[in-house]
Design an enzyme around this catalytic site. Structure first.
Site, PDB file in Angstrom:
ATOM      1  N   VAL A 153       0.955  -1.217   0.307  1.00 44.59           N
ATOM      2  CA  VAL A 153       0.033   0.190  -0.079  1.00 44.59           C
ATOM      3  C   VAL A 153       0.901   1.104   0.062  1.00 44.59           C
ATOM      4  O   VAL A 153       1.673   1.340   0.945  1.00 44.59           O
ATOM      5  CB  VAL A 153      -1.044  -0.090   1.197  1.00 44.59           C
ATOM      6  CG1 VAL A 153      -1.690   1.171   1.140  1.00 44.59           C
ATOM      7  CG2 VAL A 153      -1.927  -1.399   1.346  1.00 44.59           C
ATOM      8  N   PRO A 154       1.080   1.943  -1.286  1.00 45.44           N
ATOM      9  CA  PRO A 154       2.113   2.703  -1.508  1.00 45.44           C
ATOM     10  C   PRO A 154       2.384   4.145  -0.661  1.00 45.44           C
ATOM     11  O   PRO A 154       2.213   5.126  -1.547  1.00 45.44           O
ATOM     12  CB  PRO A 154       2.223   2.785  -3.159  1.00 45.44           C
ATOM     13  CG  PRO A 154       0.726   2.756  -3.305  1.00 45.44           C
ATOM     14  CD  PRO A 154       0.289   1.879  -2.296  1.00 45.44           C
ATOM     15  N   CYS A 155       2.489   4.142   0.546  1.00 50.64           N
ATOM     16  CA  CYS A 155       2.408   5.387   0.981  1.00 50.64           C
ATOM     17  C   CYS A 155       3.495   6.146   0.621  1.00 50.64           C
ATOM     18  O   CYS A 155       3.810   7.443   0.988  1.00 50.64           O
ATOM     19  CB  CYS A 155       2.451   5.362   2.689  1.00 50.64           C
ATOM     20  SG  CYS A 155       3.666   4.246   3.248  1.00 50.64           S
ATOM     21  N   HIS A 156       4.629   5.587   0.147  1.00 50.88           N
ATOM     22  CA  HIS A 156       5.920   6.474  -0.387  1.00 50.88           C
ATOM     23  C   HIS A 156       5.466   7.267  -1.621  1.00 50.88           C
ATOM     24  O   HIS A 156       6.183   8.369  -1.939  1.00 50.88           O
ATOM     25  CB  HIS A 156       6.777   5.289  -1.004  1.00 50.88           C
ATOM     26  CG  HIS A 156       6.605   4.409  -1.884  1.00 50.88           C
ATOM     27  ND1 HIS A 156       6.036   3.253  -1.667  1.00 50.88           N
ATOM     28  CD2 HIS A 156       6.587   4.501  -3.378  1.00 50.88           C
ATOM     29  CE1 HIS A 156       5.650   2.477  -2.537  1.00 50.88           C
ATOM     30  NE2 HIS A 156       6.126   3.198  -3.671  1.00 50.88           N
ATOM     31  N   ARG A 157       4.228   7.177  -2.301  1.00 50.85           N
ATOM     32  CA  ARG A 157       3.916   8.113  -3.348  1.00 50.85           C
ATOM     33  C   ARG A 157       3.066   9.095  -2.694  1.00 50.85           C
ATOM     34  O   ARG A 157       2.577   9.732  -3.836  1.00 50.85           O
ATOM     35  CB  ARG A 157       2.876   7.094  -3.980  1.00 50.85           C
ATOM     36  CG  ARG A 157       3.679   5.797  -4.950  1.00 50.85           C
ATOM     37  CD  ARG A 157       2.632   5.104  -5.796  1.00 50.85           C
ATOM     38  NE  ARG A 157       3.272   3.955  -6.279  1.00 50.85           N
ATOM     39  CZ  ARG A 157       2.854   2.776  -6.473  1.00 50.85           C
ATOM     40  NH1 ARG A 157       1.506   2.623  -6.138  1.00 50.85           N
ATOM     41  NH2 ARG A 157       3.457   1.751  -6.617  1.00 50.85           N
TER      42      ARG A 157
END
Length: 190
Positions: A153-157
């Site tokens: 779940v790409p919280c880095h985005r």
């Protein structure tokens, strides 16, 4: 009682602890050295009410079918993360167990997982608007900080609207490396 399987896998951003229940991947933990992994397993046990067992371990009288299902998800998560870091996977196809997230945080994380594809970024305020809560950019930041499934779940985005990189639970160098992998930032010089 919930069955929880886990493993630690080596990645270009350091070791990740992966944990799954028969329902899906439930936790990804950065920098999973021995101490961090032990602490993460203790937290999972407290939150899920079951002692995590290393994937592939022989069950001791527990539900072998549940153990096998959770082990399969851990294996698939390991394989998909390997493909992601090799640059051959852009969308994770894993079942996710949202047991460690709820309410607004879960709503934001689901929107992030479904609506912010590989190689793109979104601002905290934009993500707040997407879930119908304009003005809740800080709350989105809190949701990102509580993400139990980073990378998948790409919280880095999620970045600042003024172009700043924002914060990241795995550390800013890790966030930069993930964004560089996806082509959003230039590769680090060192």
């Amino acid at each position: 009682m919930t069955t929880v399987s886990w493993t630690v896998t080596a990645t270009p951003i350091g070791p990740l602890l992966l944990a799954a229940t028969p329902r899906g991947l439930v936790s990804v933990v950065f920098h999973a050295d021995e101490e961090t992994a032990r602490t993460a397993r203790e937290r999972l046990a407290a939150r899920l009410g079951a002692e995590p067992v290393e994937a592939g371990a022989v069950p001791d009288g527990g539900a072998a079918g549940d153990r096998t299902a959770a082990d399969r998800i851990v294996k698939e998560a390991t394989d998909q993360l390997g493909a992601y870091f090799a640059g051959t996977l852009r969308t994770f196809g894993l079942p996710l167990d949202w047991s460690l997230s709820g309410g607004f945080n879960r709503q934001v994380l689901r929107e992030l997982a479904d609506g912010v594809p590989y190689g793109t970024v979104v601002g905290y305020a934009d993500l707040a608007e997407r879930v119908g809560e304009p003005g809740a950019a800080r709350a989105v930041g809190v949701a990102m900080g509580s993400n139990p499934l980073p990378v998948v779940v790409p919280c880095h985005r999620v970045v600042e609207s003024d172009g700043g990189i924002g914060g990241f639970g795995g550390g800013l160098e890790t966030k930069r490396a993930l964004l560089a992998l996806e082509g959003v930032l230039p590769q680090p010089l060192f």
